[in-house]
Design a protein around this motif. Structure first.
Motif, PDB file in Angstrom:
ATOM      1  N   SER A 249       1.046  -1.405  -0.275  1.00  0.00           N
ATOM      2  CA  SER A 249      -0.079   0.219  -0.217  1.00  0.00           C
ATOM      3  C   SER A 249       0.923   1.038   0.434  1.00  0.00           C
ATOM      4  N   MET A 250       1.884   1.184  -0.060  1.00  0.00           N
ATOM      5  CA  MET A 250       3.163   1.969  -0.103  1.00  0.00           C
ATOM      6  C   MET A 250       3.380   2.804  -1.353  1.00  0.00           C
ATOM      7  N   ARG A 251       3.707   4.418  -1.523  1.00  0.00           N
ATOM      8  CA  ARG A 251       4.308   4.334  -2.018  1.00  0.00           C
ATOM      9  C   ARG A 251       5.346   3.899  -3.012  1.00  0.00           C
ATOM     10  N   ILE A 252       5.585   3.416  -4.478  1.00  0.00           N
ATOM     11  CA  ILE A 252       7.022   3.115  -4.383  1.00  0.00           C
ATOM     12  C   ILE A 252       7.277   3.171  -5.969  1.00  0.00           C
ATOM     13  N   ARG A 253       8.335   2.907  -6.161  1.00  0.00           N
ATOM     14  CA  ARG A 253       9.530   3.279  -7.703  1.00  0.00           C
ATOM     15  C   ARG A 253      10.059   1.712  -8.224  1.00  0.00           C
ATOM     16  N   PHE A 254      10.409   1.712  -9.478  1.00  0.00           N
ATOM     17  CA  PHE A 254      11.507   1.041 -10.012  1.00  0.00           C
ATOM     18  C   PHE A 254      12.371   2.758 -10.878  1.00  0.00           C
ATOM     19  N   PRO A 255      12.960   1.681  -9.886  1.00  0.00           N
ATOM     20  CA  PRO A 255      14.589   3.122 -10.650  1.00  0.00           C
ATOM     21  C   PRO A 255      15.491   2.441 -11.646  1.00  0.00           C
ATOM     22  N   PHE A 256      14.305   1.794 -12.864  1.00  0.00           N
ATOM     23  CA  PHE A 256      15.035   1.178 -14.020  1.00  0.00           C
ATOM     24  C   PHE A 256      14.102   1.276 -15.012  1.00  0.00           C
ATOM     25  N   ALA A 257      14.679   0.503 -15.808  1.00  0.00           N
ATOM     26  CA  ALA A 257      13.260   0.157 -16.695  1.00  0.00           C
ATOM     27  C   ALA A 257      12.509  -1.547 -16.990  1.00  0.00           C
TER      28      ALA A 257
END
Length: 672
Positions: free
Chosen positions: A471-479
């Motif tokens: 349920s958190m804000r997340i990101r994948f710092p790649f393609a």
């Protein structure tokens, strides 16, 4: 510092009018398709002095007084950029007769059949349909915030200003006055009738005269005195106004009655040929707790030199502070360090930032929003999540709540099909709007520290990794690469792989049980879903919703191919099914308010097939019902077949039938 419970506090301190909101307007409406032109159409116009991107925007229509929502008909999606003075023509329902529209024009939803006399059209800055109609289903502040321009005409019950625009006819169109340059936030005054004359993007640009679109910025400071709130409002324009300009302060919103507040001063005056003015307003509350309340700054008798419609909705936010800022339950304590909440069934009060809002039709399975602790309230424990899903359902307690709001929620902690949630809500209180978003956690793929050789153990390790970010804000710092779009039309979801598309196991490997297990683990470590948040089956087809990807919606001119990539994917991490049995998986819910979901073409279709010479014959055989066992039982559920010897057999019912099947297959293969 929180205010005393009897004091009303101003929670938004700085407001800047959005030039794009008032700059692009609906210039012309024609609903008599088949009489003069062969299509209904809407013409948009950039009346400002700078280019405006309308990518991701949409045109939405609702009947004048009916109960149908804007979202009932698929929105017509827009793209591109409008230069100053440029028009964009949107063609809608098609008729068999009439003159063809000038080209180029954007083909909108052909099912949008405009009434020639009365209706409601909204230019909206999101591709999703608004679940309101302004009449029987009022549009809340969050929904109105998405409306760039609104035109209600004829008998419409939703419009800008005091009156709707006049009723048109089968042979007349509605035109915005001054060639489209006037926007006084009053449909009745801003539109008149004329013979249809559509302009396309290829028509000569006709910029508006200078001074017709002056931006207004509003800054607000406050100081509390006993049971009063003193607001110091300063209005500043980008150029001196033509004639004096009045700005009045009004308090209104859900639950607010006329006697709730007393204003010591209601009007701020910008003198003629000046560009700023300030005034103080004292608000005295009647001390009755109303819940969240909203105040709107509205313009009175606007002059032609000031943009009036840019801050009509949700200009200020007020809230009684009987709870905000007081001690609350820590969200990480509700989540715990395991898969299930340790506080199941307990009533909890949480206060945090709304990081994702998913509210659509009543059949939507989400019907709620995600709340995350502010960064300073994190426990720093990598095993506990700092966010939780709030199941709003049809309670109506969170009307107007938007991404970026700080809210205080009271409900019962539950674990529902693998998702920790607050349910059975008793209160949702708006504490502040426009708050800084919690920092998005950066995730790693392939998922680290996953055991090999044991699919069950590997799956448990992968789930535990994601569980800490639920349920958190997340990101994948790649393609990530687009691996599959099979469920795009069915559930609005895409399958994404890290490190390029994962190929089918036997594409490069010989069949091997151990090898296949290793392959399944590798896929699970590298794969994530991107899901639009609408879990109704066939959400795009049955419910006529646009396909969400690639933004602003899949189309002939806006498409992608397997292998295309999305970089820095961000959103809210969620665990759920896609509406069917056995489809539980971790997925990213998109948050369009804070992130982009554009794809980069990395696998373009070849312009022409390669010339390889020679010839090739291709044949296929359907042997789905070719079995060596015989179906000797009449049942279709039990018999001597299957791994346990208890399932009904498939295929031939007798040895003679099996022989016929075999002879046909052999003969066909030999003929090749």
């Amino acid at each position: 510092m929180p205010c005393p419970s009897h004091v009303v506090c101003l929670l938004i301190l700085v407001l800047v009018a959005s030039s794009a909101r008032a700059q692009v307007v609906i210039r012309q409406i024609y609903g008599g398709g088949g009489n003069v032109y062969d299509r209904d159409y809407v013409e948009l116009f950039n009346r400002g002095g700078t280019p405006v991107s309308i990518a991701g925007w949409s045109i939405q229509y609702a009947s004048a007084t009916g109960t149908g929502l804007f979202s009932n008909s698929a929105p017509s999606l827009l793209s591109g950029t409008l230069q100053p003075g440029q028009s964009l023509l949107l063609g809608l329902a098609v008729s068999a007769s009439g003159t063809a529209l000038p080209t180029p024009f954007v083909a909108g939803n052909p099912a949008t059949n405009l009434s020639s006399t009365s209706g409601k059209l909204a230019l909206v800055r999101i591709p999703e349909g608004l679940a309101c109609n302004g009449g029987s289903a009022p549009c809340g502040p969050a929904q109105q915030d998405q409306i760039v321009d609104l035109v209600g005409y004829g008998a419409a019950n939703f419009f800008e200003g005091a009156f709707a625009a006049p009723a048109a006819s089968a042979t007349s169109a509605l035109f915005r006055t001054s060639g489209g340059c006037t926007d006084s936030y009053a449909n009745g005054a801003d539109f008149s009738l004329g013979a249809p004359l559509p302009r396309s993007s290829a028509s000569a640009a006709i910029p508006c005269p200078p001074g017709t679109a002056v931006d207004l910025s509003l800054s607000v400071d406050f100081a509390s005195e006993s049971a009063r709130t003193v607001l110091r409002v300063t209005a500043t324009t980008e150029a001196p106004v033509v004639g004096h300009q009045n700005v009045s302060l009004a308090v209104g919103g859900p639950g607010v009655t006329p006697d709730d507040y007393v204003l010591s001063q209601a009007t701020l005056v910008i003198p003629a040929d000046e560009s700023s003015a300030s005034a103080s307003f004292t608000l005295a509350d009647d001390a009755v707790i109303e819940g969240s309340e909203r105040a709107s700054l509205t313009l009175v008798n606007p002059s032609a030199g000031l943009r009036p419609g840019a801050f009509i909705h949700r200009a200020l936010t007020l809230a009684d502070n009987d709870g905000c800022g007081l001690p609350a339950s820590a969200i990480h304590a509700i989540q715990g360090s395991g898969g299930d909440t340790p506080l199941s069934g307990s009533v909890a009060v949480v206060e945090g930032i709304v990081v994702g809002r998913f509210l659509g039709a009543a059949a939507d399975s989400l019907q709620g929003f995600f709340v995350q602790e502010e960064d300073v309230d994190s426990d720093g424990n990598p095993a506990t999540s700092e966010a939780v899903f709030v199941s709003e359902g049809d309670s109506g307690l969170a009307t107007g709540i938007a991404v970026g709001d700080r809210v205080r929620v009271t409900g019962s902690a539950r674990e529902r099909t693998g998702r920790t949630a607050l349910e059975s809500l008793t209160s949702v209180e708006l504490c502040a709007s426009g708050e800084p978003m919690p920092t998005a956690a950066s995730l790693v793929l392939p998922v680290p520290s996953v055991p090999v050789g044991d699919l069950a153990a590997a799956t448990a390790a992968i789930d535990a990794y994601y569980e800490a970010f639920e349920s958190m804000r997340i990101r994948f710092p790649f393609a990530l690469s687009l691996a599959e779009s099979f469920e795009l039309a069915h559930f609005g979801q895409l399958t994404l792989d890290q490190g390029g598309r994962v190929q089918t196991f036997t594409d490069a490997e010989l069949p091997s049980p151990a090898g296949f297990v290793a392959h399944q683990i590798e896929v699970a470590r590298r794969r994530i879903l991107l899901d639009d948040g609408d879990e109704r089956p066939d959400s795009a087809l049955t419910n006529m919703r646009p396909l969400p990807y690639p933004p602003p919606g899949l189309g002939i001119a806006n498409r992608f191919r397997a292998g295309d990539q999305i970089s820095n994917l961000a959103g809210v991490l969620d665990w759920s099914s896609s509406g069917g049995s056995g489809t539980d998986a971790w997925r990213i819910r998109p948050v369009y308010e804070t992130s982009s979901y554009a794809f980069t073409s990395t696998n373009p279709r070849p312009s022409a097939p390669p010339i390889v010479g020679g010839s090739l014959a291709v044949a296929s055989f359907n042997v789905a019902n070719y079995f060596a066992t015989l179906d000797t039982t009449p049942s279709n559920s039990s018999g001597p077949c299957g791994p346990g010897g208890a399932l009904d057999c498939r295929g031939a019912d007798s040895a003679a039938e099996l022989e016929r099947q075999t002879d046909k297959l052999v003969a066909a293969l030999c003929r090749l």
